[in-house]
Design a protein around this motif. Structure first.
Motif, PDB file in Angstrom:
ATOM      1  N   PRO A 123      46.156  30.194  49.890  1.00 39.43           N
ATOM      2  CA  PRO A 123      46.277  29.057  50.807  1.00 39.43           C
ATOM      3  C   PRO A 123      45.608  29.341  52.157  1.00 39.43           C
ATOM      4  N   GLY A 124      44.751  28.408  52.572  1.00 34.03           N
ATOM      5  CA  GLY A 124      44.088  28.509  53.862  1.00 34.03           C
ATOM      6  C   GLY A 124      42.775  29.272  53.853  1.00 34.03           C
ATOM      7  N   LEU A 125      42.424  29.897  52.722  1.00 33.54           N
ATOM      8  CA  LEU A 125      41.189  30.673  52.635  1.00 33.54           C
ATOM      9  C   LEU A 125      40.334  30.150  51.479  1.00 33.54           C
ATOM     10  N   HIS A 126      39.045  30.507  51.496  1.00 33.62           N
ATOM     11  CA  HIS A 126      38.140  29.981  50.468  1.00 33.62           C
ATOM     12  C   HIS A 126      37.901  30.950  49.325  1.00 33.62           C
ATOM     13  N   PRO A 158      35.196  35.557  39.131  1.00 37.03           N
ATOM     14  CA  PRO A 158      35.499  36.931  39.519  1.00 37.03           C
ATOM     15  C   PRO A 158      34.285  37.862  39.429  1.00 37.03           C
ATOM     16  N   PHE A 159      33.101  37.343  39.716  1.00 37.53           N
ATOM     17  CA  PHE A 159      31.882  38.141  39.634  1.00 37.53           C
ATOM     18  C   PHE A 159      30.907  37.677  40.711  1.00 37.53           C
ATOM     19  N   ALA A 160      29.895  38.494  40.958  1.00 42.37           N
ATOM     20  CA  ALA A 160      28.855  38.130  41.931  1.00 42.37           C
ATOM     21  C   ALA A 160      27.751  37.376  41.207  1.00 42.37           C
ATOM     22  N   SER A 161      27.530  36.138  41.614  1.00 43.75           N
ATOM     23  CA  SER A 161      26.553  35.282  40.946  1.00 43.75           C
ATOM     24  C   SER A 161      25.124  35.585  41.362  1.00 43.75           C
ATOM     25  N   GLY A 162      24.945  36.221  42.511  1.00 39.95           N
ATOM     26  CA  GLY A 162      23.616  36.429  43.066  1.00 39.95           C
ATOM     27  C   GLY A 162      23.228  35.381  44.085  1.00 39.95           C
ATOM     28  N   ILE A 163      24.051  34.336  44.226  1.00 40.64           N
ATOM     29  CA  ILE A 163      23.823  33.333  45.271  1.00 40.64           C
ATOM     30  C   ILE A 163      24.641  33.787  46.480  1.00 40.64           C
ATOM     31  N   PRO A 164      24.018  34.288  47.540  1.00 41.75           N
ATOM     32  CA  PRO A 164      24.774  35.011  48.569  1.00 41.75           C
ATOM     33  C   PRO A 164      25.821  34.185  49.284  1.00 41.75           C
ATOM     34  N   TYR A 165      25.543  32.915  49.517  1.00 45.47           N
ATOM     35  CA  TYR A 165      26.466  32.127  50.337  1.00 45.47           C
ATOM     36  C   TYR A 165      27.658  31.609  49.553  1.00 45.47           C
ATOM     37  N   ILE A 166      27.626  31.662  48.223  1.00 46.13           N
ATOM     38  CA  ILE A 166      28.826  31.319  47.456  1.00 46.13           C
ATOM     39  C   ILE A 166      29.584  32.574  47.051  1.00 46.13           C
ATOM     40  N   ASP A 167      28.869  33.687  46.927  1.00 44.82           N
ATOM     41  CA  ASP A 167      29.547  34.936  46.556  1.00 44.82           C
ATOM     42  C   ASP A 167      30.504  35.426  47.644  1.00 44.82           C
ATOM     43  N   LEU A 168      30.342  34.951  48.875  1.00 44.15           N
ATOM     44  CA  LEU A 168      31.304  35.269  49.931  1.00 44.15           C
ATOM     45  C   LEU A 168      32.706  34.796  49.565  1.00 44.15           C
ATOM     46  N   TYR A 169      32.782  33.800  48.690  1.00 46.41           N
ATOM     47  CA  TYR A 169      34.055  33.150  48.384  1.00 46.41           C
ATOM     48  C   TYR A 169      34.432  33.303  46.915  1.00 46.41           C
ATOM     49  N   ALA A 170      34.018  34.394  46.302  1.00 43.66           N
ATOM     50  CA  ALA A 170      34.376  34.663  44.915  1.00 43.66           C
ATOM     51  C   ALA A 170      35.836  35.097  44.820  1.00 43.66           C
ATOM     52  N   CYS A 171      36.288  35.380  43.614  1.00 43.48           N
ATOM     53  CA  CYS A 171      37.626  35.932  43.394  1.00 43.48           C
ATOM     54  C   CYS A 171      37.569  37.442  43.566  1.00 43.48           C
ATOM     55  N   HIS A 172      38.317  37.979  44.502  1.00 45.06           N
ATOM     56  CA  HIS A 172      38.389  39.414  44.707  1.00 45.06           C
ATOM     57  C   HIS A 172      39.123  40.080  43.531  1.00 45.06           C
ATOM     58  N   VAL A 191      37.047  30.474  31.782  1.00 53.46           N
ATOM     59  CA  VAL A 191      36.278  29.383  32.382  1.00 53.46           C
ATOM     60  C   VAL A 191      36.680  29.224  33.849  1.00 53.46           C
ATOM     61  N   CYS A 192      35.689  28.947  34.682  1.00 53.16           N
ATOM     62  CA  CYS A 192      35.886  28.826  36.127  1.00 53.16           C
ATOM     63  C   CYS A 192      35.194  27.573  36.635  1.00 53.16           C
ATOM     64  N   GLY A 193      35.443  27.267  37.902  1.00 47.98           N
ATOM     65  CA  GLY A 193      34.712  26.239  38.626  1.00 47.98           C
ATOM     66  C   GLY A 193      34.090  26.859  39.857  1.00 47.98           C
ATOM     67  N   HIS A 194      34.200  26.146  40.984  1.00 49.72           N
ATOM     68  CA  HIS A 194      33.892  26.672  42.324  1.00 49.72           C
ATOM     69  C   HIS A 194      32.412  26.791  42.648  1.00 49.72           C
ATOM     70  N   ILE A 195      31.629  27.207  41.678  1.00 52.31           N
ATOM     71  CA  ILE A 195      30.256  27.613  41.959  1.00 52.31           C
ATOM     72  C   ILE A 195      29.271  26.446  41.814  1.00 52.31           C
ATOM     73  N   HIS A 196      29.773  25.302  41.307  1.00 50.19           N
ATOM     74  CA  HIS A 196      28.980  24.073  41.175  1.00 50.19           C
ATOM     75  C   HIS A 196      27.701  24.276  40.368  1.00 50.19           C
ATOM     76  N   ARG A 197      27.732  25.204  39.418  1.00 53.61           N
ATOM     77  CA  ARG A 197      26.612  25.434  38.524  1.00 53.61           C
ATOM     78  C   ARG A 197      27.160  25.976  37.210  1.00 53.61           C
ATOM     79  N   PHE A 198      26.369  25.816  36.126  1.00 57.08           N
ATOM     80  CA  PHE A 198      26.701  26.486  34.873  1.00 57.08           C
ATOM     81  C   PHE A 198      26.115  27.883  34.884  1.00 57.08           C
ATOM     82  N   MET A 199      26.964  28.871  34.611  1.00 54.27           N
ATOM     83  CA  MET A 199      26.535  30.254  34.431  1.00 54.27           C
ATOM     84  C   MET A 199      27.345  30.831  33.276  1.00 54.27           C
ATOM     85  N   GLN A 200      26.778  31.831  32.614  1.00 55.63           N
ATOM     86  CA  GLN A 200      27.484  32.474  31.514  1.00 55.63           C
ATOM     87  C   GLN A 200      27.172  33.958  31.504  1.00 55.63           C
TER      88      GLN A 200
END
Length: 265
Positions: A123-126, A158-172, A191-200
């Motif tokens: 709560p309160g964090l991204h 729960p992984f680093a996508s390689g997109i730097p500005y969304i990886d700041l807000y990944a699952c630790h 299955v996840c959301g958050h990243i607004h893209r399909f990745m596998q």
């Protein structure tokens, strides 16, 4: 068993635009219409977070109006733009959200595939966090049905996508989650959301995929110094199809009306 998977609709109060620019509400209604047109119909619909954009009761009230177009059972988890207590109150009548604490739950009644929902939002964090209590809950939950094929849903990847500005807000603590999953080979998909893209990718001995948003797509910019941006790309949903003799197939399905059908395959 057919699971329609929507994510990150970022529903706004009636008459407002997402980020002041995009009609996310109309785009979500198009996604709902796409789900309604599925043949055969989905057995269940899941939404992996960021149902609304501002966490307010007014947005949840409007979201419920838009969700009324979905006739299937609906399984929802919060994202970082949701507000946990307002989310809990808005959807208490669905019957599966716990009365306190994180909004973890299990759905077992919609077919052979067991659906385990994990709330790793803070709560309160991204960013999210797969902390010790979440690990204990998931370990216990998966151990209870070791032979039943299972789908695990959460919001932040729960992984680093390689997109730097969304990886700041990944699952630790992604490695902790991977370690739990490796002990439970019945997990067919995470299955996840958050990243607004399909990745596998392979993760924790299974497959993990992220769902596109029903509204804007986060720009696929892989340079370390990339500036954040989004595009209005064709929105899409995922369709997870479980067949006993095949396993779980995940389809990427664009949302919209397209030319066809044409008389050939």
């Amino acid at each position: 068993m057919l699971i329609a998977h929507l994510s990150d609709p970022h529903i706004c109060p009636e008459g407002e635009l997402y980020q002041g620019l995009v009609d996310s509400n109309a785009m979500f209604l198009a996604a709902v219409a796409q789900v309604a047109a599925l043949d055969p119909p989905a057995d269940v619909v899941i939404i992996t977070g960021d149902l609304i954009d501002d966490g307010t009761p007014a947005s949840y009230a409007h979201a419920k109006k838009l969700l009324a177009g979905i006739i299937q059972p609906l399984l929802l988890i919060p994202g970082n733009h949701d507000e946990r207590e307002a989310f809990r109150e808005a959807f208490a009548e669905l019957g599966y959200l716990p009365a306190s604490g994180p909004l973890h739950f299990v759905a077992e009644q919609y077919g052979p595939l067991r659906i385990v929902a994990l709330d790793i939002t803070i709560p309160g964090l991204h960013h999210g966090d797969f902390d010790d209590p979440a690990a204990a809950w998931l370990e216990h939950t998966l151990a209870a049905e070791p032979q039943r094929p299972t789908l695990v849903m959460l919001h932040q990847p729960p992984f680093a996508s390689g997109i730097p500005y969304i990886d700041l807000y990944a699952c630790h603590n992604g490695p902790r989650l991977a370690h739990v999953l490796q002990r439970h080979p019945q997990v067919e998909r995470v299955v996840c959301g958050h990243i607004h893209r399909f990745m596998q990718l392979r993760f924790g001995g299974t497959l993990l995929c992220t769902a596109p948003s029903t509204t804007t797509a986060i720009a696929l910019r892989l340079r370390a110094d990339a500036q954040e941006a989004s595009y209005i790309e064709p929105p899409a949903l995922l369709l997870h199809h479980w067949q006993e003799d095949v396993g779980l197939i995940t389809h990427w399905l664009p949302i919209g009306v397209f030319e066809g059908p044409l008389p050939f395959a």
